[in-house]
Write an enzyme that holds these catalytic residues in place. Sequence first.
Site, PDB file in Angstrom:
ATOM      1  N   LYS A 169      31.731  50.977  39.582  1.00  0.00           N
ATOM      2  CA  LYS A 169      31.398  51.644  40.963  1.00  0.00           C
ATOM      3  C   LYS A 169      31.586  50.661  42.036  1.00  0.00           C
ATOM      4  O   LYS A 169      31.937  51.269  43.223  1.00  0.00           O
ATOM      5  CB  LYS A 169      29.921  51.937  40.633  1.00  0.00           C
ATOM      6  N   LYS A 238      24.683  47.105  50.885  1.00  0.00           N
ATOM      7  CA  LYS A 238      24.043  46.663  49.687  1.00  0.00           C
ATOM      8  C   LYS A 238      25.430  46.860  48.709  1.00  0.00           C
ATOM      9  O   LYS A 238      25.495  45.862  47.952  1.00  0.00           O
ATOM     10  CB  LYS A 238      22.809  47.663  48.982  1.00  0.00           C
TER      11      LYS A 238
HETATM   12  P1  NAD Z   1      17.648  57.565  49.061  1.00  0.00           P
HETATM   13  O1  NAD Z   1      16.830  56.423  49.855  1.00  0.00           O
HETATM   14  O2  NAD Z   1      17.860  59.081  50.138  1.00  0.00           O
HETATM   15  O3  NAD Z   1      16.712  58.082  47.773  1.00  0.00           O
HETATM   16  C1  NAD Z   1      15.765  57.283  47.269  1.00  0.00           C
HETATM   17  C2  NAD Z   1      14.613  57.799  46.630  1.00  0.00           C
HETATM   18  O4  NAD Z   1      13.912  56.817  45.814  1.00  0.00           O
HETATM   19  C3  NAD Z   1      13.719  58.348  47.727  1.00  0.00           C
HETATM   20  O5  NAD Z   1      13.263  59.684  47.716  1.00  0.00           O
HETATM   21  C4  NAD Z   1      12.699  57.315  47.577  1.00  0.00           C
HETATM   22  O6  NAD Z   1      11.359  57.923  48.082  1.00  0.00           O
HETATM   23  C5  NAD Z   1      12.635  57.006  46.168  1.00  0.00           C
HETATM   24  N1  NAD Z   1      11.857  55.736  45.812  1.00  0.00           N
HETATM   25  C6  NAD Z   1      11.861  54.580  46.154  1.00  0.00           C
HETATM   26  N2  NAD Z   1      11.300  53.656  45.464  1.00  0.00           N
HETATM   27  C7  NAD Z   1      10.695  54.391  44.562  1.00  0.00           C
HETATM   28  C8  NAD Z   1       9.850  54.028  43.597  1.00  0.00           C
HETATM   29  N3  NAD Z   1       9.522  52.542  43.436  1.00  0.00           N
HETATM   30  N4  NAD Z   1       9.580  54.725  42.660  1.00  0.00           N
HETATM   31  C9  NAD Z   1       9.863  56.166  42.832  1.00  0.00           C
HETATM   32  N5  NAD Z   1      10.602  56.651  43.697  1.00  0.00           N
HETATM   33  C10 NAD Z   1      11.174  55.732  44.475  1.00  0.00           C
HETATM   34  O7  NAD Z   1      18.842  56.975  48.475  1.00  0.00           O
HETATM   35  P2  NAD Z   1      20.215  57.643  47.757  1.00  0.00           P
HETATM   36  O8  NAD Z   1      21.301  57.893  48.967  1.00  0.00           O
HETATM   37  O9  NAD Z   1      19.655  59.192  47.086  1.00  0.00           O
HETATM   38  O10 NAD Z   1      20.776  56.678  46.797  1.00  0.00           O
HETATM   39  C11 NAD Z   1      20.150  56.508  45.638  1.00  0.00           C
HETATM   40  C12 NAD Z   1      21.131  55.465  44.740  1.00  0.00           C
HETATM   41  O11 NAD Z   1      22.462  56.280  44.552  1.00  0.00           O
HETATM   42  C13 NAD Z   1      21.346  54.266  45.625  1.00  0.00           C
HETATM   43  O12 NAD Z   1      21.357  53.185  44.558  1.00  0.00           O
HETATM   44  C14 NAD Z   1      22.732  54.394  46.437  1.00  0.00           C
HETATM   45  O13 NAD Z   1      23.293  53.402  46.510  1.00  0.00           O
HETATM   46  C15 NAD Z   1      23.515  55.547  45.164  1.00  0.00           C
HETATM   47  N6  NAD Z   1      24.525  56.479  45.775  1.00  0.00           N
HETATM   48  C16 NAD Z   1      24.288  57.145  46.962  1.00  0.00           C
HETATM   49  C17 NAD Z   1      25.315  57.716  47.315  1.00  0.00           C
HETATM   50  C18 NAD Z   1      25.017  58.702  48.739  1.00  0.00           C
HETATM   51  O14 NAD Z   1      26.121  59.300  49.174  1.00  0.00           O
HETATM   52  N7  NAD Z   1      23.966  58.778  49.194  1.00  0.00           N
HETATM   53  C19 NAD Z   1      26.390  58.183  46.854  1.00  0.00           C
HETATM   54  C20 NAD Z   1      26.579  57.551  45.707  1.00  0.00           C
HETATM   55  C21 NAD Z   1      25.647  56.421  45.030  1.00  0.00           C
END
Ligand code: NAD
Length: 302
Positions: A169, A238
């Site tokens: 990744k 990150k």
């Molecule tokens: P985001 O910030 O939109 O969502 C994270 C969610 O986790 C939020 O709803 C938050 O309230 C919740 N959260 C945080 N701490 C928590 C806890 N302790 N317990 C329960 N819930 C908790 O982030 P995202 O964009 O959805 O990304 C999530 C992961 O996926 C990351 O690792 C990111 O790098 C990866 N990712 C994101 C994308 C993208 O395009 N957004 C693409 C591929 C991978």
Amino acid sequence: MEIGFIGLGNMGFPMARRLIEAGHQLTVFDTRKEAADKLVALGAEAASSPKDVADRCETVLASLPSLQASLEVATGPGGVIEGKRVKRFVDLSTVGSQMASKIQGLLAERNIVQIDSPVSGGVGGAEKGTLAVMVSGPRADCEAVKPALGVIGKVFFIGEKPGSAQTMKLANNFLSATAMLATSEAVVMGVKAGLDPSVMIDVINAGSGLNTASRDKFPRSVLPRSFDFGFATGLMVKDVRLALEEMKSLGLSMEVAEAVGRLWEVIIRDEGAESDFTVAIKPIERAAGVVVGGAKGIHAAK
Ligand code: NAD
């Protein structure tokens, strides 16, 4: 399948919704109650903590925004590690191979299998179920969760070694991070010289410069200046930092990656971690004294 799902943000929410629509029984938790409520309205059950999710389900998926959040949700007090029913923790987040291995080791002490399953393809891919889903962990457990992961995208088995899907990744996201910057510099060069950025993007996409920034990010979020692609600058930084750490831990010195890393640090400093990562072009524009795109997609020189 009965599936637990923790972290219902930009990625987690559409993935969880697809799982419900595919007929899986979901138990969900997010620290933002409103996110869980929306899924309850679609048929999920709400849990009160990661432990509560893991008390009720054998398979728990998580999509969380930081290494610390994954560590706490998986292994902290009130975490998945304390659950009575859980057998497998599938981390869809990008945490790097070192953190994935740490979580794997701590969960193994309680006979819980950790499966790495970072995803690529953005919010659009999560909504359409077309993500690239990179999986590493014991093969039999990876097979056991395939019916669920197949709903969110195409599943690639990377290997049994803990963290190897994270390395995959990071290689992918290093390329995505680089494409965003390189395309920004290329288009700013053209605009500075008087070219139309919309025409530039059309030409690049018909030519050998085609990449995911020119194909998706520029038409959707940069040229219209909406900067709303759905991936936070903080998350991209990150991933870039994790990629650099991974390269260093392997004894590699990567000149392109180091330049890319330096520029992303400028972007997060100037634009903030909460901004959408497509703002990456802004510091490059400022240094050049031009603005790319606009309401009509036509360049405007300052
Ligand atoms: P985001 O910030 O939109 O969502 C994270 C969610 O986790 C939020 O709803 C938050 O309230 C919740 N959260 C945080 N701490 C928590 C806890 N302790 N317990 C329960 N819930 C908790 O982030 P995202 O964009 O959805 O990304 C999530 C992961 O996926 C990351 O690792 C990111 O790098 C990866 N990712 C994101 C994308 C993208 O395009 N957004 C693409 C591929 C991978």
